[in-house]
Design a protein around this motif. Sequence first.
Motif, mmCIF file in Angstrom:
data_model
loop_
_atom_site.group_PDB
_atom_site.id
_atom_site.type_symbol
_atom_site.label_atom_id
_atom_site.label_comp_id
_atom_site.label_asym_id
_atom_site.label_seq_id
_atom_site.Cartn_x
_atom_site.Cartn_y
_atom_site.Cartn_z
ATOM 1 N N TYR A 1 -10.504 -4.089 -1.603
ATOM 2 C CA TYR A 1 -9.902 -3.710 -0.199
ATOM 3 C C TYR A 1 -10.418 -4.776 0.759
ATOM 4 C CZ TYR A 1 -7.764 -1.327 3.765
ATOM 5 O OH TYR A 1 -7.277 -0.971 4.745
ATOM 6 N N PHE B 1 -14.164 6.727 -1.958
ATOM 7 C CA PHE B 1 -14.527 5.688 -1.577
ATOM 8 C C PHE B 1 -13.306 4.712 -1.377
ATOM 9 C CE2 PHE B 1 -18.331 7.491 -3.411
ATOM 10 C CZ PHE B 1 -18.996 7.583 -2.578
ATOM 11 N N MET B 2 -12.412 4.926 -0.476
ATOM 12 C CA MET B 2 -11.453 4.247 -0.007
ATOM 13 C C MET B 2 -11.195 4.353 1.422
ATOM 14 S SD MET B 2 -8.883 7.270 -1.738
ATOM 15 C CE MET B 2 -7.408 6.517 -1.390
ATOM 16 N N PRO B 3 -10.269 3.360 1.828
ATOM 17 C CA PRO B 3 -9.945 3.531 3.409
ATOM 18 C C PRO B 3 -9.266 4.869 3.655
ATOM 19 C CG PRO B 3 -9.112 1.575 2.226
ATOM 20 C CD PRO B 3 -9.564 2.330 1.226
ATOM 21 N N LEU C 1 -15.084 7.417 13.574
ATOM 22 C CA LEU C 1 -15.656 6.199 12.870
ATOM 23 C C LEU C 1 -17.138 6.824 12.208
ATOM 24 C CD1 LEU C 1 -14.840 3.183 14.954
ATOM 25 C CD2 LEU C 1 -13.770 3.968 13.085
ATOM 26 N N ASN D 1 -7.174 10.493 -4.583
ATOM 27 C CA ASN D 1 -8.260 9.287 -4.974
ATOM 28 C C ASN D 1 -7.854 9.012 -6.513
ATOM 29 O OD1 ASN D 1 -10.516 7.448 -4.493
ATOM 30 N ND2 ASN D 1 -11.541 8.928 -5.847
ATOM 31 N N GLN E 1 -18.566 -4.900 10.800
ATOM 32 C CA GLN E 1 -17.336 -4.415 11.398
ATOM 33 C C GLN E 1 -17.307 -5.075 12.692
ATOM 34 O OE1 GLN E 1 -15.996 -0.528 11.357
ATOM 35 N NE2 GLN E 1 -15.936 -0.596 9.189
ATOM 36 N N GLY F 1 -17.245 8.847 9.267
ATOM 37 C CA GLY F 1 -16.797 7.868 8.126
ATOM 38 C C GLY F 1 -15.366 7.594 8.026
ATOM 39 N N ALA F 2 -14.358 7.879 9.152
ATOM 40 C CA ALA F 2 -13.211 7.321 9.101
ATOM 41 C C ALA F 2 -13.403 5.886 9.403
ATOM 42 C CB ALA F 2 -12.223 7.695 10.153
ATOM 43 N N ASP F 3 -12.115 5.154 8.643
ATOM 44 C CA ASP F 3 -12.251 3.613 8.768
ATOM 45 C C ASP F 3 -11.286 2.982 10.035
ATOM 46 O OD1 ASP F 3 -13.860 2.735 6.356
ATOM 47 O OD2 ASP F 3 -12.640 4.219 5.557
ATOM 48 N N LYS F 4 -10.199 3.863 10.200
ATOM 49 C CA LYS F 4 -9.162 3.377 11.012
ATOM 50 C C LYS F 4 -8.677 4.685 11.743
ATOM 51 C CE LYS F 4 -6.847 1.109 7.603
ATOM 52 N NZ LYS F 4 -5.590 0.472 7.031
ATOM 53 N N GLU G 1 -17.374 -1.041 -1.128
ATOM 54 C CA GLU G 1 -17.787 0.506 -0.519
ATOM 55 C C GLU G 1 -16.586 1.051 -0.405
ATOM 56 O OE1 GLU G 1 -17.849 -1.961 1.376
ATOM 57 O OE2 GLU G 1 -17.833 -1.207 3.429
ATOM 58 N N LYS G 2 -15.565 0.464 -0.290
ATOM 59 C CA LYS G 2 -13.992 1.077 0.124
ATOM 60 C C LYS G 2 -13.014 0.915 -0.996
ATOM 61 C CE LYS G 2 -15.155 2.858 3.886
ATOM 62 N NZ LYS G 2 -15.107 4.302 3.972
ATOM 63 N N SER G 3 -13.632 0.238 -2.109
ATOM 64 C CA SER G 3 -12.554 -0.153 -3.193
ATOM 65 C C SER G 3 -12.879 0.663 -4.460
ATOM 66 C CB SER G 3 -12.821 -1.691 -3.437
ATOM 67 O OG SER G 3 -12.496 -2.594 -2.418
ATOM 68 N N GLN G 4 -12.874 1.845 -4.245
ATOM 69 C CA GLN G 4 -12.715 2.780 -5.268
ATOM 70 C C GLN G 4 -13.791 2.284 -6.421
ATOM 71 O OE1 GLN G 4 -8.617 3.276 -5.584
ATOM 72 N NE2 GLN G 4 -8.574 5.165 -4.220
ATOM 73 N N ARG H 1 0.774 -1.188 -0.091
ATOM 74 C CA ARG H 1 -0.099 -0.060 -0.143
ATOM 75 C C ARG H 1 0.892 1.327 -0.173
ATOM 76 N NH1 ARG H 1 -2.955 -0.648 5.260
ATOM 77 N NH2 ARG H 1 -1.427 -2.331 5.558
ATOM 78 N N ALA I 1 -4.223 6.505 -4.969
ATOM 79 C CA ALA I 1 -3.820 6.080 -3.653
ATOM 80 C C ALA I 1 -4.445 5.000 -2.937
ATOM 81 C CB ALA I 1 -3.919 7.174 -2.703
ATOM 82 N N ASP I 2 -3.820 4.134 -2.203
ATOM 83 C CA ASP I 2 -4.392 2.888 -1.753
ATOM 84 C C ASP I 2 -5.366 3.182 -0.454
ATOM 85 O OD1 ASP I 2 -3.442 1.128 -3.823
ATOM 86 O OD2 ASP I 2 -1.439 1.374 -2.707
ATOM 87 N N GLU I 3 -4.570 4.133 0.200
ATOM 88 C CA GLU I 3 -5.534 4.761 1.337
ATOM 89 C C GLU I 3 -5.078 6.017 1.502
ATOM 90 O OE1 GLU I 3 -4.767 2.359 4.970
ATOM 91 O OE2 GLU I 3 -4.866 0.513 4.007
ATOM 92 N N SER J 1 -20.767 6.183 5.089
ATOM 93 C CA SER J 1 -20.127 6.110 3.983
ATOM 94 C C SER J 1 -20.745 5.152 3.004
ATOM 95 C CB SER J 1 -18.759 6.135 4.350
ATOM 96 O OG SER J 1 -18.208 5.243 5.212
ATOM 97 N N TRP K 1 -5.071 -4.548 -0.681
ATOM 98 C CA TRP K 1 -5.745 -4.675 -1.960
ATOM 99 C C TRP K 1 -5.477 -6.077 -2.416
ATOM 100 C CZ3 TRP K 1 -9.239 -0.855 -4.139
ATOM 101 C CH2 TRP K 1 -9.064 0.216 -3.172
ATOM 102 N N ALA L 1 -15.521 11.523 3.171
ATOM 103 C CA ALA L 1 -16.110 10.096 3.149
ATOM 104 C C ALA L 1 -17.295 10.086 2.171
ATOM 105 C CB ALA L 1 -16.759 9.636 4.372
ATOM 106 N N ASN M 1 -20.032 2.445 11.514
ATOM 107 C CA ASN M 1 -20.533 3.647 10.594
ATOM 108 C C ASN M 1 -20.852 3.225 9.077
ATOM 109 O OD1 ASN M 1 -20.437 6.108 9.089
ATOM 110 N ND2 ASN M 1 -18.773 5.271 8.140
#
Lengths: 251, 222
Positions: free
Chosen positions: B162, A74-76, A93, A40, B56, A96-99, B204-207, A5, A44-46, B18, B134, A70, B15
């Motif tokens: 992802y 639509f990516m981490p 979270l 995006n 999740q 809309g954050a993932d981590k 939904e997170k995989s562009q 990544r 970028a992967d994240e 998104s 990925w 978010a 969440n």
Amino acid sequence: MLKTRIIPCLDVSEGRVVKGVNFVDLVDAGDPVEQAKVYNDQGADELCFLDITATSDNRDTILDVVSRTAEEVFMPLTVGGGVRGVDDIRNLLNAGADKIAINSAAVKNPEFVKEAANKCGNQCIVVAIDAKRSGDSWEVFTHGGREGSGIDVVEWAQRMAEYGAGEILLTSMDRDGTKKGFDLELTRKVADSVSVPVIASGGVGTLDHLVDGVKEGHASAVLAASIFHFGEYTIAQARQAMDEAGLAVRT
Amino acid sequence: MAKESIVIIDYGSGNLRSAAKAFERVSADEGLDVDVLVSSKPEDVLKADRIILPGQGAFADCMKGLSGIDGMIDALEESVIEKARPFLGICIGMQLMATRGLEHGLTAGLNWIPGEVVPLRPENKELKIPHMGWNALHQPLTEPQDNRHFVLRNVDSSQDYYFVHSFVFECKDSFHILGMTDYGGLIPAIVGRDNMIGMQFHPEKSQKTGLRLIAEFMQWKP
């Protein structure tokens, strides 16, 4: 096969990008959301937002940035900076954050990581470690690298993984901002001693540095800010360099 | 024709805003004009034309959250099994389709697809857990495009999705596995039967590639 990544990081203060680049076509280069869209589109992967707002009573600003991001990409998305309690994590979270990256709060109270991982899931807890070399080992620093903790970085990383961190974001304070490349010895030591993925951070100045972080540092992901911010390199160029070096990347 | 509706089930597992945005974006881009609703009400599940079960956290906690909503599992059974409405499980939502899960103790799942959700233990011990990042899909590519599952007909090996998971859905019957990914060996990435499909990764997170799968799901008429 799992791809390495590439993670661009944006420093955000009071809802504005610090040290941002003037990409052409950007209506507002200081808007983290606009920058996120550029990354995006570059593939970028994240994404990583680091909230460096000095005051802690301004949490709503970063929440707004996260939720607007978010809605657009639509990516981490990893968000760190000023996370003190489970409520902060939940709010990010929900925005809309993932981590969520936890740093000083984990050092202050390691049980917090356990609690956060149990309540929110290991996959969304990233423990960020700021490491400074001291002789043959490295010490954990907090508060943006200003305060030493006396804790050994490798032991700390192992403990955090055991407590439920899903990932370690490892920054070399010695290399951060120097453009001399990752502290590869540090990265490899930590990556080889934990079972969770390690993101290498701090010191990237060239694309070869990204390659070294994975090949020699054994990192699962590489994070960089300024080489992407200032438009020196695009994500696509980073990916190409890694691909040419024989690393698996997204096409 | 009445406007289609999609419900994303909110059972306290993180969440969903998104995720909802991703479905709304696809709906707009594809000109589908679909209502996307995030809801924790069984009656909304009964009314919806398509059902999304996200997820999740840990299997046990998620199943507890789902069964903790009065009437939710009955509503799911009625909509998905009896009325055969298109269903998409994402990540733990996919794993909950299994007979049982072993994360945080042995817990019964929805038992729609026979199998167990077990810890991911790649043979190569150097591989990190969770499987995070990925990765590509393999199995659908062995089928000629015309024979493939409608939702997967445009998947090819150059596309990545992802993933983030530490447990894996071991299907009892291999015909329920619609797609695999390679992480120290092939592991199920997509499962399904009849009107239901589950994805271990996060579309939904995989562009773009992920939104493409969501678009296919939204147009799927099983």
